[in-house]
Design a protein around this motif. Structure first.
Motif, short mmCIF file in Angstrom:
data_model
loop_
_atom_site.label_atom_id
_atom_site.label_comp_id
_atom_site.label_asym_id
_atom_site.label_seq_id
_atom_site.Cartn_x
_atom_site.Cartn_y
_atom_site.Cartn_z
N PHE A 214 1.05 4.94 7.22
CA PHE A 214 1.21 3.89 6.20
C PHE A 214 0.15 2.80 6.37
CE2 PHE A 214 3.30 -0.07 4.60
CZ PHE A 214 3.25 0.26 3.26
N ALA A 215 -0.13 2.43 7.62
CA ALA A 215 -1.16 1.42 7.87
C ALA A 215 -2.51 1.88 7.34
CB ALA A 215 -1.25 1.11 9.36
N MET A 216 -2.81 3.17 7.52
CA MET A 216 -4.08 3.68 7.02
C MET A 216 -4.11 3.68 5.49
SD MET A 216 -5.60 4.10 9.82
CE MET A 216 -7.12 4.85 9.22
N LEU A 217 -2.95 3.95 4.87
CA LEU A 217 -2.87 3.91 3.41
C LEU A 217 -3.08 2.48 2.91
CD1 LEU A 217 -2.33 5.79 1.00
CD2 LEU A 217 0.10 5.28 1.25
N CYS A 218 -2.49 1.51 3.63
CA CYS A 218 -2.67 0.11 3.25
C CYS A 218 -4.13 -0.32 3.44
CB CYS A 218 -1.75 -0.78 4.09
SG CYS A 218 0.00 -0.61 3.71
N GLU A 219 -4.75 0.15 4.50
CA GLU A 219 -6.16 -0.18 4.72
C GLU A 219 -7.02 0.36 3.58
OE1 GLU A 219 -9.75 0.97 7.78
OE2 GLU A 219 -7.79 0.48 8.65
N GLN A 220 -6.72 1.58 3.14
CA GLN A 220 -7.45 2.13 2.00
C GLN A 220 -7.22 1.27 0.76
OE1 GLN A 220 -9.76 4.14 1.68
NE2 GLN A 220 -9.82 4.84 -0.44
N GLY A 221 -5.98 0.82 0.56
CA GLY A 221 -5.70 -0.06 -0.57
C GLY A 221 -6.47 -1.36 -0.50
N GLU A 222 -6.58 -1.93 0.70
CA GLU A 222 -7.36 -3.16 0.87
C GLU A 222 -8.83 -2.91 0.53
OE1 GLU A 222 -6.40 -6.11 1.43
OE2 GLU A 222 -4.51 -6.10 2.53
N ARG A 223 -9.34 -1.74 0.93
CA ARG A 223 -10.74 -1.43 0.66
C ARG A 223 -10.97 -1.25 -0.84
NH1 ARG A 223 -12.57 3.25 4.77
NH2 ARG A 223 -14.58 2.77 3.83
N VAL A 224 -10.02 -0.64 -1.53
CA VAL A 224 -10.13 -0.47 -2.99
C VAL A 224 -10.08 -1.84 -3.67
CG1 VAL A 224 -8.98 0.43 -5.04
CG2 VAL A 224 -9.24 1.88 -3.02
N ASN A 225 -9.15 -2.69 -3.25
CA ASN A 225 -9.00 -4.00 -3.88
C ASN A 225 -10.22 -4.88 -3.66
OD1 ASN A 225 -6.50 -3.20 -4.73
ND2 ASN A 225 -5.34 -4.54 -3.39
N SER A 226 -10.87 -4.73 -2.50
CA SER A 226 -12.04 -5.56 -2.20
C SER A 226 -13.31 -5.02 -2.84
CB SER A 226 -12.25 -5.65 -0.68
OG SER A 226 -12.69 -4.40 -0.15
N GLY A 227 -13.25 -3.79 -3.37
CA GLY A 227 -14.43 -3.18 -3.96
C GLY A 227 -15.25 -2.37 -2.98
N GLU A 228 -14.80 -2.30 -1.73
CA GLU A 228 -15.54 -1.54 -0.73
C GLU A 228 -15.41 -0.04 -0.98
OE1 GLU A 228 -15.60 -0.68 4.08
OE2 GLU A 228 -14.25 -2.20 3.28
N ALA A 229 -14.26 0.39 -1.47
CA ALA A 229 -14.01 1.80 -1.77
C ALA A 229 -13.62 1.93 -3.24
CB ALA A 229 -12.93 2.37 -0.87
N THR A 230 -13.80 3.13 -3.78
CA THR A 230 -13.46 3.39 -5.19
C THR A 230 -12.40 4.47 -5.26
OG1 THR A 230 -15.71 2.82 -5.88
CG2 THR A 230 -14.36 4.08 -7.43
N ASP A 231 -11.25 4.14 -5.79
CA ASP A 231 -10.19 5.10 -6.03
C ASP A 231 -9.32 4.56 -7.16
OD1 ASP A 231 -8.13 6.88 -6.11
OD2 ASP A 231 -7.56 6.73 -4.00
N PRO A 232 -9.69 4.84 -8.41
CA PRO A 232 -8.94 4.27 -9.54
C PRO A 232 -7.51 4.75 -9.63
CG PRO A 232 -10.52 5.92 -10.28
CD PRO A 232 -10.81 5.67 -8.84
N THR A 233 -7.16 5.83 -8.92
CA THR A 233 -5.79 6.33 -9.00
C THR A 233 -4.85 5.57 -8.08
OG1 THR A 233 -6.03 7.99 -7.22
CG2 THR A 233 -6.70 8.63 -9.45
N LEU A 234 -5.38 4.72 -7.18
CA LEU A 234 -4.56 4.02 -6.19
C LEU A 234 -4.37 2.56 -6.59
CD1 LEU A 234 -3.12 3.87 -3.43
CD2 LEU A 234 -5.36 3.38 -2.40
N PHE A 235 -3.11 2.15 -6.63
CA PHE A 235 -2.76 0.74 -6.84
C PHE A 235 -2.14 0.21 -5.56
CE2 PHE A 235 0.60 -2.34 -7.71
CZ PHE A 235 -0.11 -3.33 -8.36
N TYR A 236 -2.58 -0.96 -5.11
CA TYR A 236 -2.07 -1.51 -3.85
C TYR A 236 -1.72 -2.98 -4.02
CZ TYR A 236 -1.89 -3.14 0.98
OH TYR A 236 -1.48 -3.71 2.16
#
Length: 517
Positions: A214-236
């Motif tokens: 779960f922590a890794m999933l949250c980290e991915q969400g933080e990266r998507v929200n900050s613009g560091e990563a791209t995953d339009p299917t994920l909402f965090y």
């Protein structure tokens, strides 16, 4: 908004920032659902944060065929306990059971690590159905399943064995932070691939394992929200402190910030819990903060406060910091501008979380090193030579200034770490706002022993990378040392350009040189 389902479109208010099925979800919940627990029997009136959550999570976008579809397939919500997460999750799943028009034969799943936890959301849904005259008239409530026409809502758990053969159209996964592995998560999410517009809700409080699934999933969400990563299917969405943040767990304003339902909660209960609970437990359950065993490096908010919107210009004088790897880890290239100790990330290569066979693209890294050396006035390249000896030796043989800095040398890392900390604390250092660098700094913990203090991972096998932070330390410490050793020189190069006989000549040098001219 042409092409939106009319039943959805009629709930989208005029002037809405974007179309969202969340307006319909919210209206359906408030019309048909009733609260449980202490407020049992009362109509469900969404709190402002709950309504906003639904609108954002169910955002619609064009599907390429003239219609609209859900942008997100997964909503990850990290929220402290006592905020009604099980209640809102149950109401959302009932919407998918009864009112979701994306599928006809819907399979809704309430899941968790163990069966008792999984039943909390499912039992809340059963109580809502039984309390609602309209829902109870169309739904058949049994012990382990709720049926609506050809659709079912049932409960599954990880401790019941591997859940294969599932084809869910909607899932609520509760308290994922306490799962030891991702087996159930994988079974649920991979099983929905054949669905038209599946929706998975992962709603959990933070846990004691900052490296868990779960922590890794949250980290991915933080990266998507900050613009560091791209995953339009994920909402965090999270209200708790980020990993590495330092907040006063006894401050009522922190309680309010971390608990979106705080206005209807009992503040005295928080005070009592803070006194009778351990600090770690209070942070996990009441602040939804992932707790680690070591001290974070920089005080909360310090790094963010040093961010500046700026761009490094060709020809500017810098010191480069390089920390390399070759597989399963991260490689970073950072520049510190000598004129003002401003930090810029020039290159970052990191292993994807789901790719165990990833290797550093060494050709790309070498190209980035050469590009930096050619583009800027590099006074020094401070680099950890481990596994990159040949590359660094070749650069040095070509005349570039290269300084080997083994990061496993405590005699060197301890003073370097302290020098960079002092520069941050005194406000002498600034940075370009790179989200990847901020994440790596947040992942770094401070290890103190008889040798001194230096940054490190929380433990050797941690998947939380710190390599960009290390590269930054090398670059900043190198810049500080260069400035101390060259006090009479202007840090930024002064460039003179002139034209003669149709040719352009450029010369860079110190202020003293041009004064002599």
């Amino acid at each position: 908004m042409d092409g939106i389902d009319p039943l959805i479109a009629r709930h989208v208010p005029a002037g809405a920032a974007f179309p969202s099925e969340g307006y319909r979800v919210a209206a359906w919940i408030e019309r048909f659902c009733y609260l449980t627990g202490s407020f049992a029997g009362q109509p469900f009136r969404l709190l402002p944060w709950q309504r906003e959550l639904l609108i954002d999570a169910y955002r619609l976008e064009r599907d390429g065929f003239g219609g609209w579809r859900r942008k997100h397939r997964m909503a990850v919500v990290c929220i402290a306990r006592k905020n009604g997460k099980s209640t809102i999750a149950a109401a959302i799943m009932l919407y998918h059971l009864v009112a979701d028009r994306a599928d006809s034969q819907r399979q809704i799943i309430a899941a968790a690590n163990d069966r008792n936890q999984a039943r909390m959301v499912f039992d809340a849904a059963k109580q809502m159905v039984n309390a609602s005259p309209k829902l109870s008239a169309v739904c058949d409530v049994q012990r382990d399943v709720i049926r609506f026409k050809d659709s079912t809502y049932r409960v599954v758990s990880a401790d019941a064995g591997r859940q294969q053969g599932l084809n869910p159209s909607a899932v609520s996964l509760d308290e994922y932070a306490f799962s030891k592995n991702a087996d159930l998560f994988d079974a649920l999410t991979l099983g929905s691939a054949a669905r038209n517009q599946p929706m998975t809700w992962v709603v959990s409080t933070a846990g004691p394992d900052p490296d868990g699934p779960f922590a890794m999933l949250c980290e991915q969400g933080e990266r998507v929200n900050s613009g560091e990563a791209t995953d339009p299917t994920l909402f965090y969405r999270s209200w708790g402190p980020r990993l590495g943040d330092q907040v006063d767990h006894l401050d009522p304003e922190v309680w309010r910030a971390c608990n979106p339902s705080f206005d209807i909660l009992n503040e005295e209960d928080f005070k009592a819990a803070a006194q009778r609970s351990t600090e770690a437990s209070f942070r996990i359950y009441r602040l939804s903060q992932f707790v680690r065993g070591a001290s974070t490096w920089l005080p909360h908010g310090l790094w963010d406060s040093l961010g500046v919107d700026d761009t490094l210009q060709p020809g500017e004088a810098v010191v480069l910091g390089f920390d390399g790897s070759w597989k399963g880890d991260s490689t970073g290239l950072v520049a510190t501008r000598l004129a003002d100790l401003r930090v810029f990330v020039l290159g970052h290569w990191e292993a994807p979380a789901d790719d165990a066979h990833w290797r550093v693209p060494m050709v790309d890294v070498r190209d980035a090193l050469r590009s930096a050396l050619d583009t800027y006035t590099v006074r020094n390249l401070v680099a950890d030579p481990y596994r990159w000896e040949e590359t660094l030796e070749n650069l040095e043989a070509e005349g570039f200034p290269v300084e080997a800095f083994p990061t496993n040398s405590l005699a060197r890392m301890v003073p370097a770490t302290q020098a960079v900390y002092d520069a941050c604390r005194d406000g002498r250092l600034s940075h370009d706002g790179s989200p990847a660098l901020a994440r790596h700094i947040g992942n770094a913990v401070l290890r103190e022993d008889k040798y001194g203090a230096r940054i490190t991972k929380e433990f050797a096998a941690s998947r939380r990378k710190i390599d960009l932070a290390v590269a930054m330390i090398l670059a900043v410490h190198g810049a500080v040392m260069w400035r101390e050793e060259n006090p009479g020189l202007i840090d930024a190069p002064i460039v003179a350009t002139w034209e003669s006989d149709g040719a352009v000549f450029t010369f860079g040098g110190s202020a003293e040189f041009f004064d002599d001219l």
